[in-house]
Design an enzyme around this catalytic site. Structure first.
Site, PDB file in Angstrom:
ATOM      1  NE  ARG A 235      22.324  11.765  26.068  1.00  0.00           N
ATOM      2  CZ  ARG A 235      23.107  13.490  26.250  1.00  0.00           C
ATOM      3  NH1 ARG A 235      22.931  14.433  24.956  1.00  0.00           N
ATOM      4  NH2 ARG A 235      22.803  13.654  26.937  1.00  0.00           N
ATOM      5  CD  GLU A 264      26.137  10.079  19.050  1.00  0.00           C
ATOM      6  OE1 GLU A 264      24.772  10.861  18.966  1.00  0.00           O
ATOM      7  OE2 GLU A 264      26.563  10.517  20.324  1.00  0.00           O
ATOM      8  CG  HIS A 286      25.697  14.549  19.898  1.00  0.00           C
ATOM      9  ND1 HIS A 286      25.458  13.517  20.478  1.00  0.00           N
ATOM     10  CD2 HIS A 286      25.594  16.229  21.034  1.00  0.00           C
ATOM     11  CE1 HIS A 286      24.525  13.562  22.252  1.00  0.00           C
ATOM     12  NE2 HIS A 286      24.909  14.882  21.797  1.00  0.00           N
TER      13      HIS A 286
END
Length: 319
Positions: A235, A264, A286
């Site tokens: 994370r 993000e 991601h």
């Protein structure tokens, strides 16, 4: 009564992923993306919410009068106000162990790319350096074996252990870190400070909590080997991005490979985007979780969680 299920961010699944039917009477509303300002309207009649990254706040929970269950289409549940869910008797489930292959594989893709300088060598070939060298190879960037190196793993869950198994197959020494500031977790763990100081590669596989925010920041980079590589597929926020940028431009570590960042997508002028211009930093969007096989498994488990709840036997609960 027909159950209303609302999936707020279906576009977090790629095309071709099947959402399997469950043995209940239900309506499923799919929204590709949902802005924060649209959530309350879209869930006002929902009995069940599915969300991957759309935040479910206390205000949303209190406005959704029919809401009974939230199915998080991910492992991390930091996007949910769990206290508010508890207050209003709303159960929350997550997805577990679906990424046991895809995240470790992505982790080692980053490790190998950095240890063997694959990106700068590829770029230099494109720029004509091979012809310029006048011989069959050239040595502009450092290459190191994995065998014999030390991998420090922060996070001893399923993913951390799977990464350790791959590392051992490469002939690496593995250190599992104890919690920061805690050295009494037993003989299978190495004190956090020792892992930071002695690892050739550090890979993060812990959740983002209050206790892990900025877990690695300026003091930790000062203690790392100059030859260390830092990997984060967990994370954003676990590593302080300003500290990482400082460490890379001042050669305090050799390189870093990240699949996550605090915001993000990141802002164009953010530290993390500045780092993408460096030859020793890799940023992927991601996607370490995102093999087709893993996402289909996740989708199936997501619907299984909903069916289990509607059948009176909820599973994978986080509250």
């Amino acid at each position: 009564m027909t159950v209303n299920i609302v999936f707020l961010d279906h576009d977090t699944f790629p095309e071709g992923i099947n959402i399997k039917k469950i043995n209940k009477e239900y309506n499923l509303s799919l929204y590709g993306k949902t802005q924060d300002s649209d959530v309350i309207e879209r869930v006002k009649d929902a009995d069940v919410i599915i969300t991957n990254k759309v935040k479910i706040t206390k205000e949303i929970i209190e406005s959704a009068k029919r809401l009974k269950f939230i199915s998080v289409a991910a492992t991390g549940t930091d996007i949910i106000d769990i206290d508010a869910c508890n207050e209003h008797n709303i159960l929350v489930s997550n997805i577990r162990n679906y990424a046991v292959n895809t995240v470790p594989e992505h982790t080692f893709a980053l490790i190998l790319a950095l240890r063997r300088s694959l990106l700068p060598y590829t770029q230099s070939v494109q720029n004509g350096r091979w012809q310029e060298s006048g011989q069959f190879c050239y040595f502009d960037y450092k290459i190191n074996n994995l065998a014999g190196s030390t991998l420090g793993i922060i996070g001893d869950g399923v993913l951390g252990k799977a990464v350790a198994d791959i590392a051992k197959a490469f002939g690496m020494k593995v250190l599992f870190s104890s919690y920061k500031g805690t050295n009494n977790m037993g003989p299978l763990y190495t004190p956090f400070e020792e892992v930071i100081a002695n690892s050739d590669i550090i890979s993060i596989h812990c959740p983002l909590l209050k206790s892990t925010k900025d877990l690695i920041s300026f003091p930790e980079f000062e203690k790392m080997k100059p030859s260390c590589i830092l990997i984060n597929t967990a994370r954003g926020g676990i590593v302080n991005e300003s500290a990482l940028y400082n460490a890379l431009i001042n050669n305090k570590i050799l390189g870093a490979g990240f699949d996550v960042c605090i915001s993000e997508p990141p802002e164009k002028d953010s530290d993390v985007m500045k780092m993408t211009q460096l030859p020793n930093f890799i940023l992927t969007p991601h996607i370490s979780w995102a093999s087709f096989e893993a996402i289909q498994t996740l989708s199936d488990m997501m619907m299984d969680n909903i069916e289990a709840f509607l059948s009176g036997h909820p599973k994978n609960l986080v509250n």
